[in-house]
Design a protein around this motif. Structure first.
Motif, PDB file in Angstrom:
ATOM      1  N   MET A 186      -4.499 -72.403 -33.963  1.00 56.36           N
ATOM      2  CA  MET A 186      -5.657 -71.642 -33.485  1.00 56.36           C
ATOM      3  C   MET A 186      -6.907 -72.222 -34.145  1.00 56.36           C
ATOM      4  O   MET A 186      -6.884 -72.582 -35.329  1.00 56.36           O
ATOM      5  CB  MET A 186      -5.534 -70.169 -33.855  1.00 56.36           C
ATOM      6  N   ILE A 187      -7.969 -72.309 -33.380  1.00 56.26           N
ATOM      7  CA  ILE A 187      -9.252 -72.720 -33.946  1.00 56.26           C
ATOM      8  C   ILE A 187     -10.133 -71.478 -34.004  1.00 56.26           C
ATOM      9  O   ILE A 187     -10.254 -70.742 -33.023  1.00 56.26           O
ATOM     10  CB  ILE A 187      -9.924 -73.846 -33.118  1.00 56.26           C
ATOM     11  N   SER A 188     -10.713 -71.222 -35.166  1.00 59.68           N
ATOM     12  CA  SER A 188     -11.572 -70.044 -35.327  1.00 59.68           C
ATOM     13  C   SER A 188     -12.895 -70.453 -35.945  1.00 59.68           C
ATOM     14  O   SER A 188     -12.986 -71.468 -36.647  1.00 59.68           O
ATOM     15  CB  SER A 188     -10.886 -68.979 -36.188  1.00 59.68           C
ATOM     16  N   THR A 189     -13.921 -69.663 -35.674  1.00 56.90           N
ATOM     17  CA  THR A 189     -15.259 -69.977 -36.193  1.00 56.90           C
ATOM     18  C   THR A 189     -15.897 -68.724 -36.780  1.00 56.90           C
ATOM     19  O   THR A 189     -15.623 -67.603 -36.339  1.00 56.90           O
ATOM     20  CB  THR A 189     -16.177 -70.518 -35.078  1.00 56.90           C
ATOM     21  N   LYS A 190     -16.735 -68.929 -37.765  1.00 60.10           N
ATOM     22  CA  LYS A 190     -17.541 -67.856 -38.363  1.00 60.10           C
ATOM     23  C   LYS A 190     -18.951 -68.379 -38.583  1.00 60.10           C
ATOM     24  O   LYS A 190     -19.131 -69.529 -39.007  1.00 60.10           O
ATOM     25  CB  LYS A 190     -16.953 -67.404 -39.712  1.00 60.10           C
ATOM     26  N   TRP A 212     -15.410 -66.563 -33.221  1.00 55.61           N
ATOM     27  CA  TRP A 212     -14.622 -67.012 -32.066  1.00 55.61           C
ATOM     28  C   TRP A 212     -13.232 -67.447 -32.527  1.00 55.61           C
ATOM     29  O   TRP A 212     -13.052 -67.975 -33.609  1.00 55.61           O
ATOM     30  CB  TRP A 212     -15.322 -68.193 -31.393  1.00 55.61           C
ATOM     31  N   GLU A 213     -12.235 -67.224 -31.656  1.00 56.59           N
ATOM     32  CA  GLU A 213     -10.879 -67.701 -31.937  1.00 56.59           C
ATOM     33  C   GLU A 213     -10.217 -68.072 -30.624  1.00 56.59           C
ATOM     34  O   GLU A 213     -10.357 -67.354 -29.629  1.00 56.59           O
ATOM     35  CB  GLU A 213     -10.052 -66.634 -32.659  1.00 56.59           C
ATOM     36  N   GLU A 214      -9.497 -69.187 -30.637  1.00 55.45           N
ATOM     37  CA  GLU A 214      -8.874 -69.674 -29.402  1.00 55.45           C
ATOM     38  C   GLU A 214      -7.764 -70.660 -29.754  1.00 55.45           C
ATOM     39  O   GLU A 214      -7.789 -71.309 -30.798  1.00 55.45           O
ATOM     40  CB  GLU A 214      -9.933 -70.353 -28.537  1.00 55.45           C
ATOM     41  N   ARG A 259     -18.809 -72.240 -39.428  1.00 56.21           N
ATOM     42  CA  ARG A 259     -17.708 -72.904 -40.134  1.00 56.21           C
ATOM     43  C   ARG A 259     -16.481 -72.847 -39.241  1.00 56.21           C
ATOM     44  O   ARG A 259     -16.216 -71.824 -38.605  1.00 56.21           O
ATOM     45  CB  ARG A 259     -17.439 -72.231 -41.483  1.00 56.21           C
ATOM     46  N   VAL A 260     -15.730 -73.933 -39.207  1.00 55.66           N
ATOM     47  CA  VAL A 260     -14.569 -74.044 -38.325  1.00 55.66           C
ATOM     48  C   VAL A 260     -13.293 -74.101 -39.160  1.00 55.66           C
ATOM     49  O   VAL A 260     -13.252 -74.773 -40.196  1.00 55.66           O
ATOM     50  CB  VAL A 260     -14.666 -75.304 -37.434  1.00 55.66           C
TER      51      VAL A 260
END
Length: 707
Positions: free
Chosen positions: A184-188, A208-210, A233-234
């Motif tokens: 999963m790729i997530s961002t803040k 975001w998360e996907e 940040r990823v």
């Protein structure tokens, strides 16, 4: 592994087609030449299929070169066994190859290397054997030098074990598979940047998360750009417990103190070595996939743009519109040569509409103008409205032309060489006019990345992008053909077998000796040898030359065949050209030889029916809704004429005659599922759209394709 087998495994093309194509490539034949004039050899492969062979040929050669480098390094280290050599030679991908080489790489100082120097490798081997029960007592024997305690000894041994675990190809492969399936790729958002104005365009990705393997190309590239600019940040994540459990099952075979030490080493290897490395690799692979998709979209757009409808050899008045600085006007002859230039001021602050109308009317009559090209930038709509007020004495067509990249051209070295005595504003206007006459001939002078039909083109691999775009330009130029007596150096450089240096030689020769009267004369150009002539001649056209075939796509190597066909039918070559009834009666099998097959003969007859036919459509006049001047004039439900000006993976953008382009999302292109946007619209297509919504604060317009 043999080259042919490698390419066949990647393409599913026949071995014969691959073998013959590779042979031609090794003889320095170009893709356009092979696809057009060597169909018998390739089995009628098109430029896309031949391009795939080129790609995998280069990929195989790079892999083989890397294998040779690794084998040499292993030999020098005296660690190359027969088994390892066999594995390396059998490798079919660079990832597996690098995994095999990993244990032998000379790397920077590591914790494991320090532990080995402290004599702890034997202890690590004892632990890995999982036979010892009192491992702490055994560890006491290794306390010496920098190792001052039992825990120091065990920790050092675990570092060595962690490195072994990291180097195991089966474990790396297993973790790769988990990342590929479940990552999963997530961002803040970076809190200190949350309110930045520039950050707002990435607002959707503040939290975001996907799934990494399902994220669309455009979204991943947008996220990575936002991270690069410091707004978010990823993080890449998988189920760590499941990953660790799988590694445990591969290694731990006992239930004793050794197993406890190994479990600690597994956790260390996973968190410190395996996951950071392979999660970065997974993200990089996803980025490469996103790059490829974005580059393919750009390439499709560029092809459509380059093959845009030309007006042809018409006299054009071109206008680069502007308010305060005025509208720059140029008059071009049929060949695109500059005949006149000046500036008019019809708009604020001078508002000299009467003077501008008189000047445009006078220039149109004086230079026998057949069409007017208006740039689509600032003051375009106002200028178009002004021009349409003029009652011309002859039929003058009015076109709005894309300015994308014109400013890049006007300040370029090419523009300075063409117009050394004129400033950038005049050069920009000339570019607008020439784009109407022949988009391909003018756009090849501009760096393709600046033309404005890409998607995140500045975020993708620039070398890969440039290579792909060069291929597109080369294929388009050769598909259309080039008039050698009028073509610019830039256009000629893309002709099969020519290149920049020979293009310059051709232009210089033409300047000194005058126009070429036959294709045979091309051989007189300095440094243009037999190979360059073979590769280029079929794509170079000579209008009104000595031989009528010189203005066709029939290659000089086939002239004798055409001459024989004409003789057999009792007509001259000139009488045979365009004589469809006679051409249809020719028995092509009669002319088949060892070198020339039916495919080539069919191509020759097809070309003779319509010699030099331009594959592009003729330019058509288009008129926007004159009541729509700004985004404030738009209303939901309106039906408007528009022009597709960019295509992306998520839809297409449409110019409806105002500053902002509207978006037709893929979901609004059709009532059924849209797999490829290009199957529904193409660049510069004239369409009718329905306004779905208008977001004035964000200046966003949502449209639907109206069938």
């Amino acid at each position: 592994m043999l080259l042919l087998n490698y390419i066949q495994s990647k393409t599913n093309l026949s071995e014969t087609s691959i073998k013959n194509t590779v042979t031609l490539l090794n003889q320095d034949c170009t893709v356009p030449f092979i696809s057009r004039y060597r169909k018998e050899a390739t089995g009628n492969l098109d430029e896309v299929e031949i391009g795939a062979i080129v790609k995998y040929k280069e990929e195989f050669e790079t892999l083989e070169k890397r294998k040779a480098t690794i084998l040499k390094a292993l030999e020098e280290q005296d660690v190359l066994t027969d088994e390892l050599k066999t594995k390396i030679e059998a490798c079919q991908d660079s990832t597996t190859l690098e995994d095999l080489y990993l244990p032998y790489k000379k790397s920077r100082k590591t914790k494991a290397e320090t532990a080995r120097k402290n004599g702890l490798e034997p202890l690590a081997k004892i632990i890995m054997s999982q036979n010892a029960n009192d491992i702490e007592n055994i560890a006491v024997k290794y306390i010496k030098g920098e190792v001052t305690s039992t825990e120091d000894a065990l920790e050092g041994a675990r570092h060595i074990i962690a490195e072994w675990i990291n180097e195991r190809t089966d474990i790396r492969t297993s973790l790769r598979q988990q990342l590929e399936r479940y990552a999963m790729i997530s961002t803040k958002v970076v809190k200190t940047k949350k309110e930045d104005e520039e950050a707002q365009k990435f607002k959707d990705y503040f939290d975001w998360e996907e799934s990494l393997n399902r994220i669309p190309s455009h979204r991943l590239l947008a996220i990575l750009r936002a991270e690069k600019e410091g707004f978010i940040r990823v993080k890449i994540e998988i189920d760590n417990d499941r990953a660790l459990e799988r590694i445990d099952r591969k290694i731990i075979k006992s239930d004793n103190a050794c197993a406890d030490q190994i479990e600690i080493a597994i956790t260390d290897a996973y968190k410190r070595l395996l996951f950071p490395s392979l999660s970065n690799e997974a993200l990089q692979n996803a980025k490469e996939k996103a790059d490829d998709e974005a580059i393919n979209i750009f390439a499709k757009n560029l092809k459509q743009l380059l093959l845009g409808s030309p007006l042809g050899e018409k006299r054009v008045l071109a206008i680069d519109p502007g308010f305060r600085t005025g509208c720059k006007v140029v008059c071009l002859d049929e060949k695109g040569d500059l005949k006149h230039n000046e500036t008019i001021y019809p708009h604020a602050p001078k508002n000299d509409q009467i003077g501008a109308l008189k000047k445009l009317s006078t220039l149109t009559e004086a230079y026998q103008i057949e069409a007017i090209a208006i740039g689509n930038g600032t003051a375009s709509r106002e200028t178009e409205a002004l021009v349409r007020k003029i009652r011309f004495k002859t039929d003058v067509q009015v076109f709005v032309v894309s300015e994308a990249g014109a400013s890049i051209y006007s300040a370029s070295k090419i523009a300075r060489e063409e117009f050394p005595n004129y400033d950038v504003t005049v050069r920009g206007s000339v570019s607008i006019g020439r784009r109407l006459q022949d988009p391909l001939a003018e756009l090849v002078k501009i760096d393709a990345k600046s033309i404005g039909v890409g998607q995140y083109q500045h975020d993708v691999d620039q070398n890969k992008l440039q290579k792909q775009l060069d291929v597109v330009v080369e294929n388009c130029v050769n598909a259309v053909g080039v008039n050698i007596n009028t073509a610019s150096k830039s256009l000629l450089s893309y002709v099969s077998g020519i290149g920049p240096k020979l293009a310059e030689n051709i232009v210089n020769y033409r300047s000194e000796k005058g126009a070429f009267s036959s294709r045979k004369d091309i051989k007189n150009v300095p440094r243009l040898g037999d190979k360059a002539f073979e590769q280029s001649a079929g794509f170079l056209r000579i209008k009104d030359g000595d031989n009528p075939l010189d203005d066709s796509a029939v290659h000089p190597e086939s002239y004798a065949i055409v001459t024989k066909m004409a003789k057999d039918k009792g007509v001259s070559v000139k009488e045979l050209i365009g004589n469809t009834s006679t051409l249809k009666k020719i028995n092509l099998k009669k002319y088949i030889t060892e070198e020339v097959g039916l495919l080539t003969l069919e191509d020759i007859v097809k070309e003779l029916e319509k010699p030099g036919l331009d594959i592009r459509e003729q330019a058509k006049v288009f008129t926007f809704n004159q009541n729509i001047k700004t985004i404030e004039d738009l209303r939901e439900g309106q039906l408007l004429p528009g022009i597709v000006n960019n295509i992306t993976a998520f839809g297409c953008f449409v110019d409806v005659g105002i500053k902002e382009s509207g978006l037709i999302h893929v979901s609004n292109l059709s009532d059924s599922f849209v797999k490829d946007v290009n199957e529904h619209v193409h660049l510069h297509q004239q369409i009718i759209v329905k306004v779905l919504s208008v977001d004035l604060p964000r200046k966003r317009i949502q449209l639907k394709l109206h069938k």
